[in-house]
Design an enzyme around this catalytic site. Structure first.
Site, PDB file in Angstrom:
ATOM      1  N   HIS A 487       0.834  -1.214   0.000  1.00  0.00           N
ATOM      2  CA  HIS A 487       0.000   0.000   0.000  1.00  0.00           C
ATOM      3  C   HIS A 487       0.865   1.260   0.000  1.00  0.00           C
ATOM      4  CE1 HIS A 487      -3.569   2.462   1.208  1.00  0.00           C
ATOM      5  NE2 HIS A 487      -2.597   3.233   1.675  1.00  0.00           N
ATOM      6  N   GLU A 488       1.744   1.346   0.983  1.00  0.00           N
ATOM      7  CA  GLU A 488       2.550   2.563   1.101  1.00  0.00           C
ATOM      8  C   GLU A 488       3.477   2.718  -0.089  1.00  0.00           C
ATOM      9  OE1 GLU A 488       1.609   4.729   3.053  1.00  0.00           O
ATOM     10  OE2 GLU A 488       0.330   3.459   4.301  1.00  0.00           O
ATOM     11  N   HIS A 491       1.782   4.535  -2.864  1.00  0.00           N
ATOM     12  CA  HIS A 491       1.919   5.993  -2.721  1.00  0.00           C
ATOM     13  C   HIS A 491       3.302   6.431  -3.206  1.00  0.00           C
ATOM     14  CE1 HIS A 491      -1.740   6.796  -0.518  1.00  0.00           C
ATOM     15  NE2 HIS A 491      -1.421   6.036   0.500  1.00  0.00           N
ATOM     16  N   HIS A 494       3.481   6.632  -6.884  1.00  0.00           N
ATOM     17  CA  HIS A 494       2.757   7.815  -7.345  1.00  0.00           C
ATOM     18  C   HIS A 494       3.653   9.056  -7.234  1.00  0.00           C
ATOM     19  CE1 HIS A 494      -1.412  10.058  -7.106  1.00  0.00           C
ATOM     20  NE2 HIS A 494      -0.897  10.115  -8.302  1.00  0.00           N
TER      21      HIS A 494
HETATM   22 ZN   LIG Z   1      -2.698   5.306   2.003  1.00  0.00          ZN
END
Ligand SMILES: [Zn+2]
Length: 702
Positions: A487-488, A491, A494
């Site tokens: 998940h992290e 980011h 991105h």
């Molecule tokens: Zn998040």
């Protein structure tokens, strides 16, 4: 040359050193990628650098406002993008350490500076002369022959001013500034109280029997935590969520109940760390702010620039999920109660029983034991052969560890990231282990933002709170932790793939209800067969996870999704209720308000408490997610819908990855997000893949 503003110099002249070349923030970092020089930064460097940074940006902005030349895109909008470099430099390092590695000095700096930052931002966005120039360009924008990103920047900048109150009367602007400063102070008060309350809420015992069910490594970690706090026995620190990870293994029901109570009541003890009065006041001031800006409530103002655009759209989306989610949670509860009854427990399942018995249901239904799985998830192996590997397969990027760059904690790791053609892409840090001086949860932070205009490449960090291993032992993490890492890192991708001209539109600087999409999307690769096989190997033998265990994990994937979705929905509805309060509403009693809000949305369910209670809901009181927590569910819709596109187009391939990078991940906020998504997907997002992947589909009928 920058100096301290007069007022600040007066009040702080005795204790604050002057800001000059000896301050490590004085000039851009000379380290690769302009990485923060953590080895040179001392706690005393932040405050003078931030004060000087605000003064400098103030001067730069005023110079733009006072420019005698008629406003142009270059001399106003682009010029604004180039301001505030010093402030950005010090803030990005400061917010990294004050969240992940704090101490009383840093917290004091944050407390002093929080209202000043709010005032500083207001002074720019409420600068009448500056707004006039921005307005002129905005009104002429269609005839300026701007490229699409520049056009977007003009609109974005103008909207920022209007959103911040630039069109208000002078008297209302003064009132708004006052409200913003009060809110910033209260938000900081909340954070400080909550950090202390969370630390205080740890379960401390010298009775080993109370901890029956914990594994030897877990007990060692608890003993280490006690040593760290210089207390006897064992310490189980609180995580920031309502549910606590150890509740899954603790066999002693009264220990579980105590730990759950510690969590649920952490900030409601009527002592100095009680946050209820603070949040009730914040909700009231925010409602007043919404009204002042011309909206029916705070949420209507806050969501205006989001992908959902109105609270009604967000609420409609959530309300539609409630029946499917709560029905699934009810069937999960029935399974749990059946186990309790079968064991002649003689009680009704309570929140502190959920994880413990859910684990037994999981074992019975899927024959899956988390302790059986953990030896296959050694943290560094998951990182390099899982998280990095998936990114390599999709996007061709490679990673090289660097030991020459300074870090703020010795357990951190640093990697340089390269494109497929070998060109430099970014710098990536990770700081994964729980410490008492770290805020709870997991997050990504940009320390340097990508911008072609400023010639900067991204520097990003992932922070988490995984249980640190006992000395000499490997860090074996849970499947939840594995998902958190992916998940992290979503980011991080991105941020790292950002390819914008302007820093304001770069990378993760997008709407809240979009920013969790790349991260949640990246979670899908954790269980993708070719990725999973590549990292899920026994930490001692290197043997791959046995096929039958893999199959069990696959089958168990939709397990507990009713609970998971319901606790998120409950938190998201709470958030929205707090922020749709009318300005005329009196200050609320948080406990009464919370119960009523959940009852109204059919989410007051004894066995599924909200993921965060109002009194420790840091996302909405201190982390910018006010009226925005629904974004986690909204972006789940986007991420499952996006993954469905991959499934329909051949899954994990470089071609698919490159297309996604080009059309979505590299774009930041340079286009309308709804249009950006549809251009890549070929249609509007739909909720069906979300219901399917989370096992929430209603059976029969369709
Ligand atoms: Zn998040």
């Amino acid at each position: 040359m920058s100096t301290l503003p007069a007022a600040a110099a007066d009040t702080q002249s005795q204790s604050q050193p002057q800001f000059g070349p000896s301050n490590p923030f004085y000039a851009p970092s000379t380290l690769p990628y302009q990485a923060p020089p953590f080895d040179k930064i001392t706690d005393d460097d932040y405050l003078p650098a931030m004060e000087a940074g605000m003064a400098e940006e103030q001067k730069e902005m005023q110079a733009i406002a006072d420019n005698p030349a008629p406003p142009t895109f270059e001399n106003t909008i682009v010029a604004m993008e180039k301001t505030g470099r010093l402030l950005r430099r010090v803030q990005s390092a400061f917010f990294t350490v004050v969240s992940a590695n704090t101490n009383p000095t840093l917290q004091k700096v944050r407390a002093t500076e929080a209202p000043k930052f709010a005032a500083h931002r207001d002074s720019i966005l409420l600068n009448e002369k500056l707004f006039q120039r921005v307005s002129t360009i905005y009104n002429e924008r269609k005839s300026l022959n701007l490229d699409p990103e520049s056009l977007r920047l003009v609109e974005y900048t103008y909207d920022q001013f209007v959103h911040a109150g630039a069109k208000l009367s002078e008297a209302d602007k003064t009132e708004l500034k006052k409200l913003n400063e009060e809110l910033a102070t209260l938000s900081n008060t909340f954070s400080t109280k909550l950090l202390a309350a969370t630390k205080e809420g740890a379960y401390v015992t010298t009775d080993k029997a109370a901890l029956a069910g914990l594994s030897e490594p877990q007990l060692n970690a608890a003993a280490e935590a006690a040593k760290g706090r210089k207390v006897e026995g064992y310490v189980l620190p609180l995580q920031n969520t309502t549910q606590q990870p150890d509740l899954v293994s603790l066999t002693n029901r009264s220990t579980r109940e105590t730990i759950f109570g510690n969590s649920w009541n952490r900030a409601e003890k009527g002592d100095a760390n009680d946050t209820r009065d603070t949040i009730a006041k914040m909700a009231q001031l925010r409602a007043q702010k919404g009204k002042l800006l011309g909206y029916p409530n705070f949420a209507a103002w806050k969501i205006e620039d989001q992908m959902a655009k109105t609270p009604e759209a967000a609420l409609k989306f959530m309300d539609a999920l409630v029946p499917a989610a709560t029905a699934k949670a009810a069937s999960e509860e029935a399974d749990i109660q059946a186990v309790i009854d079968q064991q002649k427990g003689g009680f009704k399942a309570q929140p502190w029983d959920w994880d413990f018995y859910a684990e037994q249901v999981r074992k019975a239904k899927y024959d899956l034991d988390e302790e059986q799985v953990k030896p296959y998830f050694e943290l560094n192996n998951v990182l390099e052969n899982g998280v990095f590997y998936a990114a390599n397969q999709l996007y061709g990027i490679t990673f090289k560890e660097r030991h020459d760059l300074p870090v703020y904690d010795k357990t951190m790791r640093t990697f340089e990231v390269f494109n497929a053609d070998g060109s430099h892409l970014a710098l990536f840090y990770c700081d994964y282990f729980k410490r008492d001086n770290k805020q709870g949860g997991a997050w990504m932070n940009s320390m340097v933002e990508q911008s072609k205009l400023l010639a900067t490449k991204p520097v990003v960090i992932n922070v988490a709170n995984f249980a640190p291993p006992a000395p000499g032992e490997p860090a074996l993490i849970t499947s939840d932790d594995v998902r958190t890492m992916f998940h992290e890192f979503g980011h991080a991708l991105h941020g790292m793939f950002a390819n914008s001209e302007y820093p304001s539109l770069s990378g993760t600087n997008t709407a809240r209800d979009f920013v969790e999409f790349p991260s949640q999307f990246n979670e899908h690769w954790a269980s993708y067969p070719s990725v999973f096989q590549h990292y899920a190997k026994h930490y001692k033998t290197g043997a791959p996870m046995p096929a039958e265990l893999v199959e069990k994990i696959r089958k168990a994937q939709t397990f507990n999704k009713g609970y998971d979705t319901t606790e998120l929905l409950a938190a998201a509805e709470l958030d929205m209720k707090w922020h749709t309060l009318a300005a005329s509403a009196p200050q609320q009693n948080p406990d009464t308000f919370e119960k009523q809000a959940l009852e109204e949305t059919k989410l007051w369910i004894s066995y599924v408490p909200p993921r965060y209670r109002s009194s420790y809901f840091s996302h909405i009181w201190a982390s910018g997610y006010s009226a925005g927590y629904y974004a986690y569910l909204w972006t789940q819709m986007l991420d499952d819908d996006a993954y469905q596109w991959f499934v329909e187009h051949g899954g994990l391939t470089r071609a698919n990855g490159d297309r996604f990078r080009e059309m979505v991940l590299s774009r930041g906020n340079t286009e309308d997000l709804e249009q950006l998504y549809e251009a890549w997907r070929g249609k509007k997002p739909s909720v069906e893949p979300m219901l399917k992947y989370r096992g929430l589909e209603t059976t029969g009928g369709k």
